[in-house]
Every structure is written in structure tokens, then in C-alpha cells.
Design an enzyme around this catalytic site. Structure first.
Site, PDB file in Angstrom:
ATOM      1  N   SER A  63       0.846  -1.196   0.000  1.00  0.00           N
ATOM      2  CA  SER A  63       0.000   0.000   0.000  1.00  0.00           C
ATOM      3  C   SER A  63       0.882   1.247   0.000  1.00  0.00           C
ATOM      4  CB  SER A  63      -0.942  -0.043   1.206  1.00  0.00           C
ATOM      5  OG  SER A  63      -1.930   0.979   1.109  1.00  0.00           O
ATOM      6  N   ASP A 214      -5.291  -2.386  -3.565  1.00  0.00           N
ATOM      7  CA  ASP A 214      -4.379  -2.330  -2.419  1.00  0.00           C
ATOM      8  C   ASP A 214      -3.780  -3.691  -2.058  1.00  0.00           C
ATOM      9  OD1 ASP A 214      -3.137  -1.864   0.008  1.00  0.00           O
ATOM     10  OD2 ASP A 214      -4.777  -0.686   0.820  1.00  0.00           O
TER      11      ASP A 214
END
Length: 226
Positions: A63, A214
Site C-alpha cells: 500500500s 491495495d
């Protein structure tokens, strides 16, 4: 340090040095602050040209940690790190308010609720623009030390792990994506930012499509894939 010279990471027997950076959105400024301090201490020992990429065999990030990782290992035109750790801290301070713009007051709260029901809270356009500007056309195989950046493919419903070690050992690979595309993908937190779609093509004309979100969906701690 002599310009263009790399400090070799410590290797005693089978020791491998790994830096693992978790996700957390805007909280990426926390590891950025820690890494700024670490790099400044290393510079006291080895000179102002010392960079974190010189000390780790592998840097892994999920992320927002994937963005930090990419900025640490992206090369400049002399094949040295393009950014210092302190530049990453400054990046978050400068750009976060534009990546996650806030509308205040009663109307702002209503708009946030509406956006959460209709799709991602933010369109990601500013993030895409600034990441592409910072990382340019650098590809995965060009990183100054090996990196591991997890993402998750919403079409295949499986983790997709971008490993520079793998692409460097496969001369022509459809996994050799732009670092900017990898960063945008691993940062695309569900409900906050839209999924990222892109295609790669290898030297032989083979193509591969990615539909990524993500990396924290697969592993917020990227060390799981190192």
C-alpha cells in the site's frame, strides 16, 4: 562516499538484510519519519551520499509502503537513489492534502457519505499524476536493490506480487511494469481509491492485463512474501 559507488550490505554467511514497510494510507508519513532518521544516522557513519538502498538486500512495501519503497529504490541518471528518505517525508506533507481533499462543514459530511455509497471516496487523479511525475518511466527491473510489492487482482481474485528479483532473472517478463503503475495499484485502498487497470507487453509482444487494488488485501505486512 565516492559518487556512483554503492555501500555493500553486510553479508555474514547467509544473512540477508530486509526492510519491510507496512501500509496505512496517510500514515505512511510515520515510516517516512523513521526512515529519515535512520538514513541521517547512516550518513553520519558513511557520508552524506549514503542511502537506505545501499544497506538492504530487499525492501518490501504494501500500500503506501509500496510508494515509500519505490521512492527509496528508484534510480537517477547516475544510477544512485533518486530520492533521499527526507524527500519522502516532504512528499507526504506536501501532497497528502491534495490526494485526500477534505470538504468541511455539514455539506462536506453529506458529500463524504454520498461518495462512500456510490464508489471510492477519492478519484485518485492527483495521486496518479504526482506518482507518474516522480517515478517517470522507471520499470521494476531497474530498482537499485531488490523489491517486493504485493497487490491484489480483482479480476483473477488472487494476489499479484511484483518482485524485481524475478523480473531480473526473466530477461523478458510481462511482470516488468512501470514502478508508477505498481505504486498506484498497491495504494488503491478499497472504498478510498479506485482500482488501477493497466497492461504490459514484453519484448516478444506478449501482453498481460492487470486489475489491481491495495496490496493490504493480500498482506498488509509485505514480509510474508519476501
Amino acid at each position: 562516499m565516492e559518487k556512483g559507488k554503492h555501500i555493500q550490505p553486510p553479508t555474514y554467511g547467509n544473512l540477508v538484510t530486509i526492510l519491510s514497510i507496512d501500509g496505512g494510507g496517510i500514515r505512511g508519513i510515520i515510516p517516512a519519519v523513521v526512515l529519515t532518521f535512520l538514513e541521517s544516522e547512516l550518513q553520519k557513519l558513511d557520508g552524506e551520499e549514503a542511502r537506505l538502498a545501499d544497506y538492504f538486500d530487499v525492501i518490501a512495501g504494501t500500500s503506501t509502503g509500496g510508494l515509500v519503497t519505490s521512492m527509496l529504490v528508484a534510480p537517477n541518471n547516475t544510477n544512485r537513489p533518486l530520492f533521499e528518505a527526507k524527500d519522502i517525508q516532504a512528499f507526504y506533507m506536501k501532497h497528502a492534502p491534495k490526494i485526500f481533499p477534505q470538504q468541511r462543514g455539514p455539506f462536506g459530511r453529506i458529500m463524504r457519505i454520498f461518495r462512500s455509497l456510490s464508489g471510492p471516496s477519492y478519484d485518485g487523479k492527483y495521486l496518479h499524476e504526482v506518482v507518474r511525475k516522480k517515478l517517470g518511466i522507471t520499470r521494476l527491473h531497474e530498482t537499485l536493490t531488490d523489491v517486493v510489492i504485493p497487490t491484489f487482482d480483482i479480476k483473477r481474485l488472487q494476489p499479484i506480487i511484483f518482485s524485481s528479483y524475478e523480473v531480473k532473472n526473466e530477461k523478458y517478463s510481462t511482470m516488468d511494469a512501470l514502478l508508477s503503475d505498481i505504486c498506484i495499484s498497491t495504494s488503491a485502498a478499497p472504498t478510498y481509491l479506485p482500482a488501477h487497470y493497466f497492461k504490459t507487453e514484453d519484448f516478444h509482444g506478449n501482453t498481460k492485463e492487470f486489475h489491481l487494488i491495495d496490496g493490504g488485501v493480500a498482506a498488509n505486512n509485505p514480509f510474508l512474501y519476501v
